[in-house]
Write a protein that holds these residues in place. Structure first.
Motif, short mmCIF file in Angstrom:
data_model
loop_
_atom_site.label_atom_id
_atom_site.label_comp_id
_atom_site.label_asym_id
_atom_site.label_seq_id
_atom_site.Cartn_x
_atom_site.Cartn_y
_atom_site.Cartn_z
N ASN A 288 25.44 -54.73 39.84
CA ASN A 288 24.22 -54.90 39.04
C ASN A 288 24.25 -56.11 38.12
O ASN A 288 23.41 -56.22 37.22
N ALA A 289 25.19 -57.02 38.31
CA ALA A 289 25.33 -58.15 37.38
C ALA A 289 25.21 -59.49 38.09
O ALA A 289 25.89 -60.45 37.74
N LYS A 290 24.31 -59.58 39.07
CA LYS A 290 24.23 -60.78 39.89
C LYS A 290 23.65 -61.99 39.16
O LYS A 290 23.97 -63.12 39.49
N LEU A 291 22.77 -61.74 38.19
CA LEU A 291 22.03 -62.83 37.56
C LEU A 291 22.09 -62.69 36.04
O LEU A 291 22.33 -61.59 35.52
N PRO A 292 21.82 -63.77 35.31
CA PRO A 292 21.86 -63.70 33.84
C PRO A 292 20.97 -62.61 33.25
O PRO A 292 21.39 -61.90 32.34
#
Length: 571
Positions: A288-292
């Motif tokens: 769940n942390a692919k993008l800023p």
């Protein structure tokens, strides 16, 4: 010399012109300060903070790359950095049965605010070590807290005032400069940089009081098997400055922290708890942390309504550890379980040191043990994020304005983290055996008409729009969340799991959890949450399906859901 009539007439004309000019220039500024600019030079000559006036444009804000996503926008628009008002801090919004002290605004500064400057590059590099292997750093932390507690309460470096910093920034005591809107540093892209600055100044004050420039706050490594028990130094001696009576007595060491905790204790072994924690870490830091915007949280600009949406670490880990540590017998779960009081517990600082460390791990810093399975990520480049600013007192008791961009390079801040590895990278969650995930689409469902109160589990079939670009991330947006601010609220999000009762918390089908601590003085918490679908659908073997079934399962508290959408984001 006699004054002629013509001279008097000329003087009167000049006086009228000057008066008219003054009214023309300053009356609009007084009535509508945000429609006019005021020279920073003029402000500087008055001794006022040049960032005192910060106004919002009336252009709508938009999260970049989020196709079809809702825009977090207050009625008066947005589009400038969040700036803390130097001169306005009022009474906090506290919950019923709050514990004193009730006032949490900082002391009035005796001198003008100064802008942040980086420490001398020749300073020793402070290394933050895990609390379970910190050597004498834990004893130093205890001495530092004792010295802070011995300072007069009016001293901005005292432990009392340090705890108040967090209270002021999370209860609406501070205002956004140029507006009547409260400033809230949770549930948005301000979470990580604010808490980094907070810990930075706390640490430097402690080092000054200890006369030890190399001192660093240890971190509570609740993401590592060997660090998942709370540091015993906080519990072993009631006379210790690290002790706090307002903690959950069932969670003293050697109890293993539950990163999935809500209220009910799990009847599982320590080994099973560690395995569950590692799987939750994987979901939080990888899936769940692919993008800023997914890691940090949603954009929050001047004029926006607070709490647009938390990032994955804040929502799934930070909030749970606060809840797990606080005293559940108290009406508001003080101290750690309530925002206004959490920094009164000394364990707050090692807890946030670990959250800050995870930011560096996410960015792919050297502290990740050289394991390149954890990809490098980049932070926002949006100037509204970079130029947002906060106020802190430093080790010299000077009031300092610090911006987000000041907090991005830990080497310039002269600290680092000990390399402890990232074992959760090997904990990719398994798919539940014996449960159908229905390739070819979900079964027919009764139509769900949002908004709905989540009194029982709700399932909805969501059509997946076509992907336009390969670099886009498929995201489930749970929008229009209205959680009861007087309660701890949690619900879980399942994907293609109609038989959710058979699914364990660490399984692949659980895409994420929404966790909200009790919010001081707020009847309703309005926010959103996001969960990434790509990896989940791939592991379930349904990445080619045209639709996905989403099931929202209430766990605790009352919550209303505005709607569900599947969107694609590229940042």
């Amino acid at each position: 010399m006699a004054v002629t009539n013509s001279t008097l007439l000329a003087f009167r004309v000049l006086l009228c012109c000057a008066l008219a000019s003054t009214i023309t220039i300053f009356l609009p500024l007084a009535l509508r300060p945000c429609a006019h600019s005021l020279s920073r030079t003029i402000l500087a000559t008055t001794g006022l903070d040049p960032l005192l006036i910060s106004c919002t444009s009336h252009a709508a804000t938009k999260a970049p790359g989020d196709r079809g996503a809702a825009v977090n926008k207050a009625s008066n628009g947005g589009g400038r950095p969040i700036v803390t008002d130097l001169l306005r801090c009022g009474e906090p919004s506290l919950p019923p049965h709050a514990l004193p002290p009730f006032h949490c605004c900082p002391p009035t500064p005796e001198a003008a605010v100064v802008n942040f400057t980086f420490p001398d590059a020749a300073e020793p590099l402070r290394t933050r070590r895990p609390a379970h292997d910190a050597g004498d750093d834990m004893a130093k932390l205890a001495r530092a807290v004792a010295l802070m507690k011995a300072l007069p309460p009016s001293d901005p470096r005292s432990f009392y005032q340090q705890a108040n910093v967090h209270c002021a920034y999370c209860t609406g005591a501070h205002r956004q400069a140029g507006t009547e809107l409260p400033l809230q540093i949770h549930y948005s892209w301000l979470f990580f940089p604010f808490h980094r600055a907070y810990l930075y100044f706390f640490e430097r004050i402690a080092a000054r009081l200890l006369d030890d420039p190399s001192f660093a706050v240890p971190f509570w490594a609740w993401d590592l098997p060997e660090g998942m028990r709370a540091p015993p130094e906080f519990f072993s001696d009631e006379a210790s400055p690290l002790y706090d009576a307002l903690r959950n007595p069932r969670h003293v060491p050697p109890r293993v922290v539950d990163l999935d905790f809500s209220y009910v204790e799990k009847n599982i072994t320590d080994e099973e708890q560690v395995e569950l924690n590692l799987r939750i870490m994987y979901k939080t830091m990888v899936t769940n942390a692919k993008l800023p915007s997914l890691f940090h949280g949603q954009p929050y600009r001047a004029g926006d309504r607070a709490m647009p949406g938390a990032g994955t670490v804040e929502l799934a880990l930070h909030n749970v550890v606060h809840r797990w540590t606080g005293d559940l017998s108290r009406p508001n779960n003080e101290n750690m379980g309530a925002y206004y009081s959490s920094a009164r517990d000394p364990i707050f600082y090692p807890h946030h040191a670990n959250s800050d460390r995870l930011w560096e791990v996410w960015r792919g810093g050297d502290i990740s043990g050289g394991d390149r399975r954890q990809p490098r990520h980049v932070d926002f480049t949006d100037s509204d994020w970079l130029d947002s600013s906060f106020l802190f007192y430093d080790e010299e008791a000077r009031l300092v304005r610090v911006t987000v961009r000041d907090m991005l390079d830990v080497e310039k801040l002269r600290y680092t983290y000990a390399d402890v590895g990232t074992p959760w990278l090997d904990a990719r969650p398994p798919v539940t055996a014996g449960v159908s995930h229905r390739r070819g689409g979900p079964p027919p469902l009764e139509s769900v008409r949002f908004p709905v109160f989540l009194d029982v589990a709700v399932s909805a079939a969501m059509t997946r729009p076509p992907r336009w670009h390969d670099d886009e991330v498929e995201v489930l947006v749970v929008e229009g969340i209205e959680a009861d601010g007087a309660e701890f609220v949690r619900f879980d999000v399942y994907v293609n799991a109609m038989e959710h009762e058979k699914i364990s918390p660490g399984a692949r089908e659980v895409a994420g959890s929404f966790v909200s601590l009790k919010q001081p003085g707020m009847e309703v918490v309005q926010t959103s949450m996001r969960a990434v679908l790509d990896e989940v659908l791939e592991d379930l073997g349904v990445e080619g399906d045209d639709s996905v079934t989403v099931t929202l399962v209430p766990v605790m508290g009352r919550v209303r859901i505005g709607g569900l959408r599947v969107v694609y984001i590229a940042e």
